[in-house]
Design an enzyme around this catalytic site. Structure first.
Site, PDB file in Angstrom:
ATOM      1  N   ARG A  62      41.617  42.116  35.139  1.00 11.27           N
ATOM      2  CA  ARG A  62      42.227  44.759  35.494  1.00 11.27           C
ATOM      3  C   ARG A  62      42.074  44.031  36.868  1.00 11.27           C
ATOM      4  O   ARG A  62      41.389  44.300  37.955  1.00 11.27           O
ATOM      5  CB  ARG A  62      40.873  44.821  35.040  1.00 11.27           C
ATOM      6  N   ASP A  64      42.387  45.735  41.067  1.00 13.33           N
ATOM      7  CA  ASP A  64      43.109  46.905  41.018  1.00 13.33           C
ATOM      8  C   ASP A  64      44.336  47.540  41.933  1.00 13.33           C
ATOM      9  O   ASP A  64      44.853  46.653  41.953  1.00 13.33           O
ATOM     10  CB  ASP A  64      41.836  46.718  42.070  1.00 13.33           C
ATOM     11  N   TYR A 123      41.310  33.712  43.361  1.00 13.21           N
ATOM     12  CA  TYR A 123      41.223  34.814  44.696  1.00 13.21           C
ATOM     13  C   TYR A 123      41.312  34.148  46.195  1.00 13.21           C
ATOM     14  O   TYR A 123      40.532  33.764  46.652  1.00 13.21           O
ATOM     15  CB  TYR A 123      40.218  35.819  44.824  1.00 13.21           C
ATOM     16  N   ARG A 210      36.190  41.632  47.343  1.00 10.54           N
ATOM     17  CA  ARG A 210      36.926  42.230  48.167  1.00 10.54           C
ATOM     18  C   ARG A 210      35.326  42.769  49.241  1.00 10.54           C
ATOM     19  O   ARG A 210      35.129  42.709  49.867  1.00 10.54           O
ATOM     20  CB  ARG A 210      37.164  43.370  47.873  1.00 10.54           C
TER      21      ARG A 210
END
Length: 257
Positions: A62, A64, A123, A210
């Site tokens: 999911r 963001d 990522y 992040r």
């Protein structure tokens, strides 16, 4: 004479998609309330038109609002065998906006599920390090106008490898009790005027990547020593970690199965 209705389900196929998107215009991957534009909603609408029945798409992650993907994985079930896989990708793409694209479509095993079958994700976070922002890349990178010490960032990154409790790198919105994850890759590379932070793990907490990037940047700008990472892991306290890096620099590179 047996008059019981048949309980057999009609034959169906499980279609696996690899999807890329620029997330700047969307409120993340996951379908939300009516009127909120998401990638999942766009993909389901396009696939529904092609397959000529309601399609529910299951995504691997999911992402963001504002986060991108190069290799998001999704799957859906269909009883329509009339549309060949060779043309399915083209047909769905023709009904998608230009910032979303299906890269591949293949038939998967019945029990394949984009999320539950995944064993890890990779990522990448892009930081544009330069005095002046690059307008052409403003939705794809995080612009930082001061120097960053790459060697120091790498010393911090290597401390994240292995199995740890990453509660200190999760935001307060994280509700999962089990916050232990394994990070198998965390490196910082120089790509022209950009720094790329690549993180691979068996799972990620809310905003974990992040927050890792924000922490490594604080180390790179000289605010903290590299062993600040050890403090965050030991205390599990979010207050010891760096700020959450903005969404636009993050991309889901690939999902591992």
């Amino acid at each position: 004479m047996d008059t019981q209705p048949s309980t057999e389900l009609p034959p169906r196929r499980n279609v696996k998609l690899v999807v890329a998107y620029n997330g700047a215009a969307y409120h993340g991957w996951q379908r939300q309330a009516a009127g909120v534009d998401t990638v999942q909603e766009r993909l389901e609408a396009a696939a529904t038109r092609v397959m000529r029945h309601r399609v529910i798409v299951f995504g691997a992650g999911r992402t963001d609002a504002g986060v991108h993907a190069e290799g998001q994985v999704a799957n859906f079930y269909t009883t329509n065998f009339a549309v060949p896989l060779a043309g399915l990708r083209r047909a769905i793409n023709s009904r998608l906006p230009h910032d979303i694209a299906v890269r591949s479509a293949v038939e998967a095993a019945e029990d394949f599920h984009a999320s539950r079958s995944a064993v890890g994700k990779t990522y990448r976070y892009r930081i544009h390090v330069a005095p002046q922002r690059c307008v052409a890349r403003h939705e794809q990178v995080y612009h930082f106008d001061r120097p960053l010490d790459v060697a120091r960032m790498r010393l911090g990154a290597v401390r994240l490898l292995g199995t740890h409790d990453f509660r200190g790198f999760a935001t307060s919105a994280e509700v999962r009790e089990d916050t232990v994850r394994t990070v198998s890759r965390c490196d910082v590379s120089e790509q022209g005027d950009e720094l790329h932070v690549a993180v691979q793990g068996d799972g990620f907490l809310y905003n974990m990547v992040r927050n890792i990037v924000g922490t490594l940047m604080e180390i790179g700008r000289g605010r903290w020593p590299a062993d600040q990472v050890d403090v965050i892991l030991a205390t599990r306290d979010r207050r010891h970690a760096g700020p959450t890096a903005p969404a636009q620099g993050l991309s889901l590179v690939c999902v591992h199965y």
